[in-house]
Design a protein around this motif. Structure first.
Motif, PDB file in Angstrom:
ATOM      1  N   ILE A  65       0.826  -1.213   0.000  1.00  0.00           N
ATOM      2  CA  ILE A  65       0.000   0.000   0.000  1.00  0.00           C
ATOM      3  C   ILE A  65       0.858   1.260   0.000  1.00  0.00           C
ATOM      4  O   ILE A  65       0.736   2.092  -0.917  1.00  0.00           O
ATOM      5  CB  ILE A  65      -0.999  -0.020   1.182  1.00  0.00           C
ATOM      6  CG1 ILE A  65      -1.976  -1.184   1.021  1.00  0.00           C
ATOM      7  CG2 ILE A  65      -1.758   1.307   1.266  1.00  0.00           C
ATOM      8  CD1 ILE A  65      -2.929  -1.342   2.194  1.00  0.00           C
ATOM      9  N   PRO A  66       1.739   1.467   1.006  1.00  0.00           N
ATOM     10  CA  PRO A  66       2.530   2.712   0.972  1.00  0.00           C
ATOM     11  C   PRO A  66       3.464   2.797  -0.223  1.00  0.00           C
ATOM     12  O   PRO A  66       3.683   3.878  -0.770  1.00  0.00           O
ATOM     13  CB  PRO A  66       3.308   2.668   2.299  1.00  0.00           C
ATOM     14  CG  PRO A  66       3.330   1.236   2.695  1.00  0.00           C
ATOM     15  CD  PRO A  66       2.032   0.673   2.223  1.00  0.00           C
ATOM     16  N   LEU A  67       4.016   1.652  -0.673  1.00  0.00           N
ATOM     17  CA  LEU A  67       4.969   1.695  -1.777  1.00  0.00           C
ATOM     18  C   LEU A  67       4.293   2.083  -3.089  1.00  0.00           C
ATOM     19  O   LEU A  67       4.802   2.923  -3.845  1.00  0.00           O
ATOM     20  CB  LEU A  67       5.669   0.336  -1.911  1.00  0.00           C
ATOM     21  CG  LEU A  67       6.691   0.007  -0.822  1.00  0.00           C
ATOM     22  CD1 LEU A  67       7.235  -1.401  -1.000  1.00  0.00           C
ATOM     23  CD2 LEU A  67       7.834   1.013  -0.822  1.00  0.00           C
ATOM     24  N   PHE A  68       3.147   1.484  -3.383  1.00  0.00           N
ATOM     25  CA  PHE A  68       2.462   1.828  -4.630  1.00  0.00           C
ATOM     26  C   PHE A  68       1.894   3.250  -4.576  1.00  0.00           C
ATOM     27  O   PHE A  68       1.879   3.961  -5.583  1.00  0.00           O
ATOM     28  CB  PHE A  68       1.352   0.824  -4.929  1.00  0.00           C
ATOM     29  CG  PHE A  68       1.825  -0.396  -5.681  1.00  0.00           C
ATOM     30  CD1 PHE A  68       2.581  -0.269  -6.828  1.00  0.00           C
ATOM     31  CD2 PHE A  68       1.503  -1.669  -5.241  1.00  0.00           C
ATOM     32  CE1 PHE A  68       3.016  -1.389  -7.531  1.00  0.00           C
ATOM     33  CE2 PHE A  68       1.931  -2.794  -5.930  1.00  0.00           C
ATOM     34  CZ  PHE A  68       2.694  -2.656  -7.080  1.00  0.00           C
ATOM     35  N   ILE A  69       1.420   3.668  -3.413  1.00  0.00           N
ATOM     36  CA  ILE A  69       0.929   5.045  -3.288  1.00  0.00           C
ATOM     37  C   ILE A  69       2.073   6.029  -3.471  1.00  0.00           C
ATOM     38  O   ILE A  69       1.932   7.052  -4.161  1.00  0.00           O
ATOM     39  CB  ILE A  69       0.247   5.252  -1.923  1.00  0.00           C
ATOM     40  CG1 ILE A  69      -1.040   4.411  -1.843  1.00  0.00           C
ATOM     41  CG2 ILE A  69      -0.100   6.733  -1.711  1.00  0.00           C
ATOM     42  CD1 ILE A  69      -1.662   4.397  -0.471  1.00  0.00           C
ATOM     43  N   LEU A  70       3.221   5.718  -2.882  1.00  0.00           N
ATOM     44  CA  LEU A  70       4.406   6.566  -3.058  1.00  0.00           C
ATOM     45  C   LEU A  70       4.797   6.623  -4.532  1.00  0.00           C
ATOM     46  O   LEU A  70       5.133   7.705  -5.045  1.00  0.00           O
ATOM     47  CB  LEU A  70       5.561   6.016  -2.223  1.00  0.00           C
ATOM     48  CG  LEU A  70       6.883   6.791  -2.302  1.00  0.00           C
ATOM     49  CD1 LEU A  70       6.716   8.192  -1.731  1.00  0.00           C
ATOM     50  CD2 LEU A  70       8.001   6.045  -1.571  1.00  0.00           C
ATOM     51  N   PRO A 245       4.077  -9.299  -5.091  1.00  0.00           N
ATOM     52  CA  PRO A 245       3.493  -7.944  -5.137  1.00  0.00           C
ATOM     53  C   PRO A 245       4.290  -6.928  -4.321  1.00  0.00           C
ATOM     54  O   PRO A 245       4.434  -5.777  -4.748  1.00  0.00           O
ATOM     55  CB  PRO A 245       2.093  -8.155  -4.575  1.00  0.00           C
ATOM     56  CG  PRO A 245       1.755  -9.570  -4.928  1.00  0.00           C
ATOM     57  CD  PRO A 245       3.058 -10.312  -4.796  1.00  0.00           C
ATOM     58  N   VAL A 246       4.794  -7.337  -3.161  1.00  0.00           N
ATOM     59  CA  VAL A 246       5.573  -6.418  -2.330  1.00  0.00           C
ATOM     60  C   VAL A 246       6.861  -6.016  -3.044  1.00  0.00           C
ATOM     61  O   VAL A 246       7.235  -4.840  -3.087  1.00  0.00           O
ATOM     62  CB  VAL A 246       5.890  -7.053  -0.964  1.00  0.00           C
ATOM     63  CG1 VAL A 246       6.837  -6.159  -0.163  1.00  0.00           C
ATOM     64  CG2 VAL A 246       4.604  -7.291  -0.175  1.00  0.00           C
ATOM     65  N   GLU A 247       7.543  -6.988  -3.622  1.00  0.00           N
ATOM     66  CA  GLU A 247       8.789  -6.700  -4.334  1.00  0.00           C
ATOM     67  C   GLU A 247       8.520  -5.829  -5.566  1.00  0.00           C
ATOM     68  O   GLU A 247       9.297  -4.918  -5.872  1.00  0.00           O
ATOM     69  CB  GLU A 247       9.463  -8.008  -4.744  1.00  0.00           C
ATOM     70  CG  GLU A 247       9.983  -8.814  -3.561  1.00  0.00           C
ATOM     71  CD  GLU A 247      10.313 -10.248  -3.922  1.00  0.00           C
ATOM     72  OE1 GLU A 247      11.038 -10.899  -3.145  1.00  0.00           O
ATOM     73  OE2 GLU A 247       9.837 -10.728  -4.971  1.00  0.00           O
ATOM     74  N   ALA A 248       7.420  -6.114  -6.272  1.00  0.00           N
ATOM     75  CA  ALA A 248       7.065  -5.305  -7.435  1.00  0.00           C
ATOM     76  C   ALA A 248       6.809  -3.857  -7.030  1.00  0.00           C
ATOM     77  O   ALA A 248       7.202  -2.921  -7.738  1.00  0.00           O
ATOM     78  CB  ALA A 248       5.832  -5.888  -8.124  1.00  0.00           C
ATOM     79  N   ALA A 249       6.142  -3.671  -5.882  1.00  0.00           N
ATOM     80  CA  ALA A 249       5.878  -2.313  -5.395  1.00  0.00           C
ATOM     81  C   ALA A 249       7.186  -1.593  -5.081  1.00  0.00           C
ATOM     82  O   ALA A 249       7.346  -0.403  -5.393  1.00  0.00           O
ATOM     83  CB  ALA A 249       4.994  -2.370  -4.148  1.00  0.00           C
TER      84      ALA A 249
END
Length: 434
Positions: A65-70, A245-249
């Protein structure tokens, strides 16, 4: 008073609080905590508060969530969103209604960076509405295209709506992201077809756009290369099994930061604004998820999900009839409630029914998120409409709602397509490499 009646009263109180615009997380948490205290004990409610809060905040998957929003925030600050619109404008802006179509395509591309419908509508509205006003576009068409195009932000991955759905239903975030790709492209195409049809039937809605040379087209496409690379690496990495997904973000966020540093468009103040926005949005989502973990035990203790499931299955309307009733419920609730609130309130009730009927939970998730999108442009709340109104203050609110009506019908058509042809949704998640 029976547990069922207490549960029903709790749901009614929750709906009333949400309609009164009490913050979603506080309303859900308050009803859940008080409900568990009544049906179990105050000590059980306190124990749940401690244990479930830890369960939510320690979930590593929520880092997306924070990574993709960033990633989306930095893309906006560095002008990447403008380059998306410029590329679409250069390619199709010269055809009738081309600026509106370019706006929809730009919204789709930006959605693959930010995952937020509101951010997509606001960003593309600022970029495109002035251009469409300059070329004498109808206010209804221009604002309708922006408001509807912005809804793609919750469907095209990365989508915060899919993350919340995945956490509430224990589904794969990666599969949900991939499940949204083809539906997002289909819906984008339907929006563009609608614009083309409207401008063909009513030429006065939009004039012919200015011609662009091949050099201008090449320049526009070249400017969109960095964004395209980021999108392909993140979504393609999930599909191929290279990234979680986390790594992709993390990869996506890192790439847009590097782009900003390389082009010197990411200033310290822009980085601060991007980071601050990501923190605020993440905190909001986390509070809602913590509150959801208080509401779910209350609903379970009240036996409301079981009672609703027995009622629906006893209607003798068949599995697809029950699915239709559930989607209609989301459609009605979407006219008044925020999307996350609806997910938290309804998933414990409807999801067991859907699984019991044998429907694929990933497929159902896409249908739910698409129905939530419709709420973003449905009166009287229609948050995307109000976002666009803030960008185009000269267009009456009623005209904006009229402008989104044709796109709303295209979303209904999209839902029918995905119900009739579920492989449009399930092809990519079923073929992903895990």
């Amino acid at each position: 008073m029976s547990n069922e009646w207490i549960g029903t009263l709790g749901v009614v109180v929750l709906l009333a609080l949400l309609l009164l615009r009490i913050p979603v997380a506080f309303a859900i948490f308050g009803v859940g905590f008080v409900g568990v205290s009544i049906l179990a004990s105050p000590m059980n409610a306190l124990n749940l508060l401690a244990s479930e809060t830890y369960t939510v905040v320690s979930n590593a998957e929520l880092v997306v969530i924070p990574l993709f929003i960033l990633m989306g925030n930095i893309a906006t600050e560095t002008g990447m969103s403008r380059k998306l619109y410029d590329a679409a404008y250069a390619m199709i802006g010269s055809i009738k209604g081309g600026l509106a179509s370019a706006t929809v395509v730009g919204c789709a591309g930006f959605s693959a960076l930010c995952g937020s419908s509101v951010a997509s509508a606001l960003t593309m509205g600022r970029v495109s509405i002035g251009e469409m006003e300059r070329f004498k576009y109808s206010g209804r068409l221009s604002t309708g295209a922006v408001a509807a195009g912005g809804t793609l932000g919750i469907l095209i991955p990365p989508s915060t709506g899919f993350v919340v759905y995945a956490i509430l239903t224990q589904q794969s975030i990666g599969k949900l992201f991939l499940a949204g790709v083809i539906p997002g492209l289909v819906l984008t195409a339907l929006f563009v077809l609608m614009i083309t049809g409207l401008t063909w039937l009513k030429p006065e809605l939009a004039p012919q756009g200015p011609k662009t040379t091949w050099a201008e087209k090449a320049r526009g496409l070249t400017g969109a290369i960095p964004i395209t690379v980021v999108i392909l690496l993140t979504i393609g990495g999930i599909y191929s099994g290279i990234f979680s997904p986390v790594e992709a973000a993390a990869v996506g966020a890192g790439l847009v930061v590097l782009y900003g540093l390389f082009t010197r468009s990411l200033t310290p103040s822009a980085l601060w604004r991007s980071t601050r926005g990501a923190v605020i949005t993440t905190t909001t989502v986390m509070l809602i998820l913590i509150a959801a973990h208080m509401l779910n035990p209350f609903l379970a203790l009240s036996h409301i999900p079981t009672a609703v499931g027995e009622f629906l299955t006893g209607l003798n309307v068949g599995p697809y009839g029950i699915l239709l009733l559930i989607l209609l419920t989301y459609l009605v609730l979407g006219c008044f409630l925020e999307g996350f609130a609806m997910l938290v309130l309804t998933m414990p009730i409807f999801f067991p029914v859907i699984v019991g009927l044998g429907f694929d939970p990933i497929w159902f998730g896409v249908l739910v998120v698409l129905t939530l999108e419709m709420g973003l442009i449905s009166p009287p709340v229609g948050i995307n409409v109000f976002i666009v109104k803030s960008v185009a203050p000269n267009v009456p609110l009623g005209d904006i709602f009229l402008g989104v009506a044709p796109f709303w019908l295209m979303m209904v058509l999209a839902i029918l397509l995905f119900v009739m042809f579920p492989q449009l949704v399930l092809f990519l998640p079923n073929t992903m490499i895990t």
